[in-house]
Design a protein around this motif. Structure first.
Motif, PDB file in Angstrom:
ATOM      1  N   ILE A 158       0.834  -1.188   0.000  1.00  0.00           N
ATOM      2  CA  ILE A 158       0.000   0.000   0.000  1.00  0.00           C
ATOM      3  C   ILE A 158       0.877   1.250   0.000  1.00  0.00           C
ATOM      4  N   MET A 159       0.374   2.298  -0.626  1.00  0.00           N
ATOM      5  CA  MET A 159       1.078   3.580  -0.616  1.00  0.00           C
ATOM      6  C   MET A 159       0.806   4.273   0.720  1.00  0.00           C
ATOM      7  N   VAL A 160       1.853   4.476   1.478  1.00  0.00           N
ATOM      8  CA  VAL A 160       1.720   5.128   2.780  1.00  0.00           C
ATOM      9  C   VAL A 160       2.061   6.599   2.628  1.00  0.00           C
ATOM     10  N   LEU A 161       1.111   7.476   2.981  1.00  0.00           N
ATOM     11  CA  LEU A 161       1.291   8.908   2.839  1.00  0.00           C
ATOM     12  C   LEU A 161       2.021   9.477   4.054  1.00  0.00           C
ATOM     13  N   PRO A 162       2.674  10.633   3.885  1.00  0.00           N
ATOM     14  CA  PRO A 162       3.375  11.238   5.014  1.00  0.00           C
ATOM     15  C   PRO A 162       2.426  11.518   6.180  1.00  0.00           C
ATOM     16  N   ALA A 163       2.961  11.401   7.388  1.00  0.00           N
ATOM     17  CA  ALA A 163       2.168  11.726   8.582  1.00  0.00           C
ATOM     18  C   ALA A 163       1.758  13.190   8.528  1.00  0.00           C
ATOM     19  N   GLY A 164       0.558  13.472   8.922  1.00  0.00           N
ATOM     20  CA  GLY A 164       0.068  14.839   8.887  1.00  0.00           C
ATOM     21  C   GLY A 164      -0.661  15.201   7.618  1.00  0.00           C
ATOM     22  N   THR A 165      -0.746  14.263   6.689  1.00  0.00           N
ATOM     23  CA  THR A 165      -1.527  14.526   5.486  1.00  0.00           C
ATOM     24  C   THR A 165      -2.984  14.729   5.882  1.00  0.00           C
ATOM     25  N   PRO A 166      -3.637  15.801   5.414  1.00  0.00           N
ATOM     26  CA  PRO A 166      -5.007  16.107   5.846  1.00  0.00           C
ATOM     27  C   PRO A 166      -5.967  14.932   5.639  1.00  0.00           C
ATOM     28  N   LEU A 167      -6.661  14.585   6.692  1.00  0.00           N
ATOM     29  CA  LEU A 167      -7.618  13.481   6.633  1.00  0.00           C
ATOM     30  C   LEU A 167      -8.799  13.869   5.751  1.00  0.00           C
ATOM     31  N   GLY A 168      -9.213  12.965   4.859  1.00  0.00           N
ATOM     32  CA  GLY A 168     -10.344  13.220   3.986  1.00  0.00           C
ATOM     33  C   GLY A 168     -10.026  14.065   2.770  1.00  0.00           C
ATOM     34  N   ALA A 169      -8.743  14.474   2.629  1.00  0.00           N
ATOM     35  CA  ALA A 169      -8.366  15.316   1.482  1.00  0.00           C
ATOM     36  C   ALA A 169      -8.489  14.528   0.185  1.00  0.00           C
ATOM     37  N   ASP A 170      -8.792  15.249  -0.887  1.00  0.00           N
ATOM     38  CA  ASP A 170      -8.908  14.636  -2.214  1.00  0.00           C
ATOM     39  C   ASP A 170      -7.506  14.226  -2.683  1.00  0.00           C
ATOM     40  N   VAL A 171      -7.295  12.940  -2.854  1.00  0.00           N
ATOM     41  CA  VAL A 171      -5.974  12.441  -3.247  1.00  0.00           C
ATOM     42  C   VAL A 171      -5.595  12.915  -4.651  1.00  0.00           C
ATOM     43  N   VAL A 172      -6.566  13.070  -5.543  1.00  0.00           N
ATOM     44  CA  VAL A 172      -6.284  13.522  -6.903  1.00  0.00           C
ATOM     45  C   VAL A 172      -5.618  14.897  -6.883  1.00  0.00           C
ATOM     46  N   GLU A 173      -6.161  15.801  -6.059  1.00  0.00           N
ATOM     47  CA  GLU A 173      -5.571  17.130  -5.960  1.00  0.00           C
ATOM     48  C   GLU A 173      -4.299  17.102  -5.131  1.00  0.00           C
ATOM     49  N   LEU A 174      -4.308  16.320  -4.079  1.00  0.00           N
ATOM     50  CA  LEU A 174      -3.154  16.270  -3.189  1.00  0.00           C
ATOM     51  C   LEU A 174      -1.903  15.770  -3.912  1.00  0.00           C
ATOM     52  N   LEU A 175      -2.049  14.721  -4.685  1.00  0.00           N
ATOM     53  CA  LEU A 175      -0.902  14.116  -5.381  1.00  0.00           C
ATOM     54  C   LEU A 175      -0.781  14.566  -6.827  1.00  0.00           C
ATOM     55  N   GLN A 176      -1.647  15.504  -7.249  1.00  0.00           N
ATOM     56  CA  GLN A 176      -1.626  16.014  -8.626  1.00  0.00           C
ATOM     57  C   GLN A 176      -1.658  14.865  -9.643  1.00  0.00           C
ATOM     58  N   LEU A 177      -2.682  14.015  -9.468  1.00  0.00           N
ATOM     59  CA  LEU A 177      -2.794  12.851 -10.348  1.00  0.00           C
ATOM     60  C   LEU A 177      -3.176  13.238 -11.768  1.00  0.00           C
ATOM     61  N   ARG A 178      -3.928  14.345 -11.898  1.00  0.00           N
ATOM     62  CA  ARG A 178      -4.397  14.724 -13.235  1.00  0.00           C
ATOM     63  C   ARG A 178      -3.274  15.440 -13.977  1.00  0.00           C
ATOM     64  N   ASP A 179      -2.902  14.874 -15.099  1.00  0.00           N
ATOM     65  CA  ASP A 179      -1.843  15.477 -15.911  1.00  0.00           C
ATOM     66  C   ASP A 179      -1.937  14.914 -17.320  1.00  0.00           C
ATOM     67  N   ASP A 180      -1.369  15.638 -18.262  1.00  0.00           N
ATOM     68  CA  ASP A 180      -1.267  15.178 -19.645  1.00  0.00           C
ATOM     69  C   ASP A 180       0.205  15.123 -20.020  1.00  0.00           C
ATOM     70  N   VAL A 181       0.568  14.080 -20.764  1.00  0.00           N
ATOM     71  CA  VAL A 181       1.959  13.905 -21.184  1.00  0.00           C
ATOM     72  C   VAL A 181       2.011  14.010 -22.710  1.00  0.00           C
ATOM     73  N   ILE A 182       2.811  14.961 -23.188  1.00  0.00           N
ATOM     74  CA  ILE A 182       3.008  15.157 -24.630  1.00  0.00           C
ATOM     75  C   ILE A 182       4.288  14.425 -25.026  1.00  0.00           C
ATOM     76  N   GLU A 183       4.178  13.453 -25.912  1.00  0.00           N
ATOM     77  CA  GLU A 183       5.347  12.704 -26.367  1.00  0.00           C
ATOM     78  C   GLU A 183       5.783  13.241 -27.722  1.00  0.00           C
ATOM     79  N   LEU A 184       7.066  13.624 -27.798  1.00  0.00           N
ATOM     80  CA  LEU A 184       7.619  14.219 -29.010  1.00  0.00           C
ATOM     81  C   LEU A 184       8.721  13.336 -29.569  1.00  0.00           C
ATOM     82  N   GLU A 185       8.813  13.280 -30.891  1.00  0.00           N
ATOM     83  CA  GLU A 185       9.941  12.615 -31.534  1.00  0.00           C
ATOM     84  C   GLU A 185      11.010  13.669 -31.808  1.00  0.00           C
TER      85      GLU A 185
END
Length: 851
Positions: A136-163
């Motif tokens: 399991i991924m263990v988060l740092p102590a003190g991470t806000p309880l109930g916080a949105d993990v998507v925003e907390l860990l910046q899960l939303r991103d786009d990757v542009i692949e270039l040649e």
């Protein structure tokens, strides 16, 4: 190069645009888009939870735990989990019922292992953050309880692949792509390499450069007291993963992270494993190195190495050695940053079949000014993230290199593009790229010379464009653009930034020309004539093997056995350039016959390659920085083989097909000879044909083809042993003729013949001659004897039998006579015929056949 959009925005103030809009702008700027990948946009209802209680369930084949987890809701959630790497009090990411994980995986409440599970505790891989699925991924102590993990860990991103093409190595970094994106959108760019460096208080680990051609800058910094147990922060692991690299350990991840960010490859050595001064040099004969991939490599004298007193430590710019690898016990680290020879790294990488992220960048050209910055940022990150202490010393060894300066007319980009650009536009665009632009140029440069400060090119260009000194500018490219070396490179930068889409579509005017040469016209006429005669054109590879000479029964001293060998043949089975067209044609004939096409008539026109006796063993190789001199061009020309143009035909089976109209006619040596006559007719010359013995033809069915006294080729039936060696159909015939010799003896421009309005008079004559007499000799005698009144002569019958006697043959000809100014009488045509017969009797012993 995979570029996370969030990382790009860190250094370019991009507006609120999508990844596709950014990719469109980068494509317009000349970077090729490969793909766009979205991460985390489908993830929802994932929050931070705290493990309150763990119940170990028994009776199962693997550990199962029933956990009570607080997710800041009214009541804690009960969740079944199979991982064991967390304890009570840990904060973990939890997917609540109705939540969605990457890939559209929906999570609900369900009963499993006899207990109700209201959600799911997630690993890094389940969140799309990496490949770690060991627990399991263990988060740092003190991470806000109930916080949105998507925003907390910046899960939303786009990757542009270039040649990234070889000429834009600067784009193999976030720094380079962010600069292009900022320019494309006209926004501010923050250079990650723009950092203030501390003053050095002394040297770090001692180092030197033994070979200036291998490396011109070498930098070492030290960090001590590093905590080998320190882990890379999550944000760094996420960025590395999204950029296509696998997180390894903090020390390695820092060097990889900075390489992706700045474009400067780095390497970390375990200080405790170093012995004496570090030296950059070429490999010595017999040296070996075990690289990080556990492969022991035999080193080449051209390989660039980083060494110490113990021997090779690293294959420079490509891969480190196993001996000084950062291990789980490493506490003192030496960080190396350097500027290696691009060609040296490229050759070494290919020589060992070892292409790394580091070698990809070095071989395309790395910013020479980055080693000081990248090494400083590396030791500072080791201190911030790994508890290390940055040592104040700095080892900086360099070879002075003058930056290139290019003088060009400001009007040159417009002349290349066909669009007028103002001088202000050209200067502004070049400065956007990072160039330093000054007005004017040294007078010596305008004359085409080179001044002592290194201003190059542009003088000849100015002369061609007849520009004044006011139009000249001198450009110093930035250190991160080693690809900008001549005026056309600078023109390309201006044009692409102004927009390729703004270039008008204008068809070029066709320049006046002299049309086809006589040789080109001859080649086309020959091809049309053979096609109309029933032959099909083929194109064969110009490569043969020495075995083909044996199959063709060529004598040991035959000139056709002297062939040029290719340095890099497509196939080791055929390493020679052809000296005759026949092998390729015969192999094509065999392939067709093997597929059921037994009635085949093929022809090919192409060059053969005949080495010159006085040619050097190898052609000289010159650089590309200037045009070769006339003497150098002559030395190259002298090493090339003679390349005469030839035409050849092969035919087998029926030449005239059988059908409802009757029985066909099999192809024979006579058809091969007739093909030669067709070719000669297109050259407007008469062939003289005589019997000959010449491999690979049948000794009794081989004709030598002459124009006057010049031998131009051979035709006839192939030798039975040649037919057997290639697996050809029985009695295959062939012809090979040298077009280059035909062209050299062609008459001048064709004059339109006078067309007589008077009727033709025909006389037939049958002559008895010895059977060994060549038909061509008889025909020549008749032509000479008939005189100017003879318009044409045609052999229409050959007879052997009792009526003409043993050892004789009868040749029957139709002779056509015509005068341009009168109708011929019977007496005139009979006299011309008798004169022709008399000459034939005198020359070849011909007798007029009475019946």
């Amino acid at each position: 190069m995979k570029v996370p959009l969030s990382w790009l925005r860190e250094y370019a103030d991009l507006p609120a645009v999508t990844a596709h809009e950014v990719a469109d702008k980068l494509t317009a700027a000349g970077l090729k888009l490969e793909a766009i990948t979205s991460h985390g946009h489908d993830v929802k209802n994932v929050v931070v939870g705290e493990v309150l209680e763990i119940e170990e369930l028994t009776g199962f084949k693997k550990p199962i735990r029933h956990c009570r987890v607080d997710t800041a809701e009214a009541e804690p959630r009960m969740i079944v989990c199979g991982a064991t790497n967390f304890v009570v009090g840990d904060r973990v990411p939890v997917v609540l019922p109705g939540g969605v994980l990457p890939g559209g995986f929906e999570v609900g409440a369900r009963k499993t292992y006899g207990r109700m599970s209201e959600g799911m505790i997630c690993s890094e891989r389940e969140l799309g953050l990496g490949e770690d699925h060991n627990g399991i991924m263990v988060l740092p102590a003190g991470t806000p309880l109930g916080a949105d993990v998507v925003e907390l860990l910046q899960l939303r991103d786009d990757v542009i692949e270039l040649e990234i093409t070889p000429d834009i190595g600067y784009a193999l970094s976030i720094r380079g792509v962010a600069r292009e994106a900022a320019t494309a959108f006209g926004v501010a760019f923050r250079d990650p390499a723009d950092v203030e460096l501390p003053a050095a208080t002394g040297p770090a680990w001692p180092a030197s450069i033994a070979d200036p051609t291998a490396c011109d800058r070498f930098v070492l910094r030290e960090a001590t007291g590093f905590d080998p147990a320190a882990e890379s922060p999550l944000w760094m692991r996420v960025r590395l993963t999204r950029a296509g690299m696998r997180p390894v350990s903090l020390a390695v991840d820092v060097t990889n992270y900075l390489m992706l960010e700045l474009g400067q490859p780095l390497h970390a050595f375990d200080r405790a494993k170093l012995t004496g001064e570090i030296v950059v040099r070429r490999a010595a004969p017999g040296e070996r190195l075990e690289t990080l991939d556990h492969v022991v490599r035999e080193l080449d004298p051209d390989d660039i190495l980083i060494t110490d007193q113990s021997g090779p430590l690293s294959l420079a710019g490509t891969m480190g050695g196993l001996q000084t690898e950062i291990s789980a016990d490493t506490t003192d680290i030496v960080v190396e940053a350097a500027h290696f020879s691009a060609t040296g790294i490229s050759r070494g990488s290919r020589r060992h079949g070892l292409v790394s992220e580091s070698s990809k960048r070095f071989e395309r050209g790395v910013d020479r000014e980055l080693p000081l910055v990248a090494s400083w940022k590396a030791v500072r990150m080791l201190a911030e993230l790994g508890g290390a202490t940055v040592q104040p010393g700095l080892t900086h060894t360099e070879i002075e290199v003058s930056p290139p300066r290019i003088a060009i007319p400001a009007s040159h980009p417009g002349a290349v593009a066909g669009v007028p650009y103002t001088k202000e536009t050209v200067v502004a665009r070049l400065r956007q790229v990072g160039c330093v632009v000054t007005d004017g140029a040294d007078p010596a440069v305008r004359r085409g010379g080179v001044d002592p400060t290194g201003v190059v090119t542009g003088g000849e260009l100015a002369a061609k464009l007849a520009v004044t000194g006011d139009d000249m500018i001198t450009v110093t490219p930035p250190s991160w653009r080693p690809d900008l070396t001549d005026p056309n490179d600078l023109a390309e930068e201006v044009i692409r930034l102004e927009g390729y889409e703004n270039l008008p579509s204008v068809l070029p005017s066709a320049p006046a020309g002299a049309g086809l040469t006589e040789g080109q016209r001859l080649r086309r006429r020959v091809g049309r004539a053979l096609a109309e005669g029933g032959y099909v054109e083929v194109l064969s590879y110009p490569f043969i093997s020495s075995a083909d000479f044996d199959r063709l029964l060529l004598p040991a001293d035959d000139a056709r056995r002297s062939a040029m060998r290719l340095a890099n043949p497509l196939s080791e089975d055929e390493p020679l350039l052809r000296t005759t067209l026949l092998p390729g044609l015969l192999k094509t004939l065999v392939r067709n016959a093997g597929r059921g096409f037994t009635d085949v008539a093929l022809f090919e026109t192409g060059s053969v390659y005949r080495p010159r006796e006085d040619a050097p063993e190898a052609a000289p190789v010159f650089g590309v920085e200037r045009r070769p001199t006339e003497e150098e061009l002559a030395s190259i020309e002298a090493a090339l083989p003679d390349q005469p143009l030839r035409v050849a035909v092969v035919l087998a089976g029926e030449f005239e097909r059988s059908g409802w109209w009757g029985v066909g006619r099999a192809a024979s040596w006579a058809d091969a000879v007739q093909a030669a006559r067709l070719v000669a007719g297109e050259a407007r010359v008469e062939l003289s044909i005589s019997a000959d013995q010449h491999e690979p033809w049948h000794p009794g069915r081989c004709a030598a083809l002459y124009v006057g006294d010049t031998l131009v080729g051979h035709a006839g039936e192939l030798h039975p042993r040649v037919i057997e060696a290639y697996g050809l159909p029985p009695r295959t015939a062939a012809m090979e003729l040298e077009l280059s010799r035909l062209e050299s003896v062609m008459p001048g421009p064709v004059e339109t013949p006078a067309v007589s309005a008077y009727p033709v008079a025909t006389q037939d004559v049958a002559l008895i001659v010895p059977d060994f007499t060549p038909v061509a000799d008889v025909e020549a005698a008749l032509r000479d004897g008939a005189g100017e009144l003879l318009e044409s002569i045609r052999l229409f019958d050959v007879y052997t039998g009792e009526q003409v006697g043993e050892g004789n043959k009868s040749l029957a000809y139709t002779m056509r006579f015509r005068a341009s100014d009168r109708t011929l009488t019977v007496e005139e045509t009979t006299a011309a015929r008798d004169a022709a017969v008399a000459v034939a009797a005198d020359r070849v012993g011909a007798q007029l056949r009475s019946s």
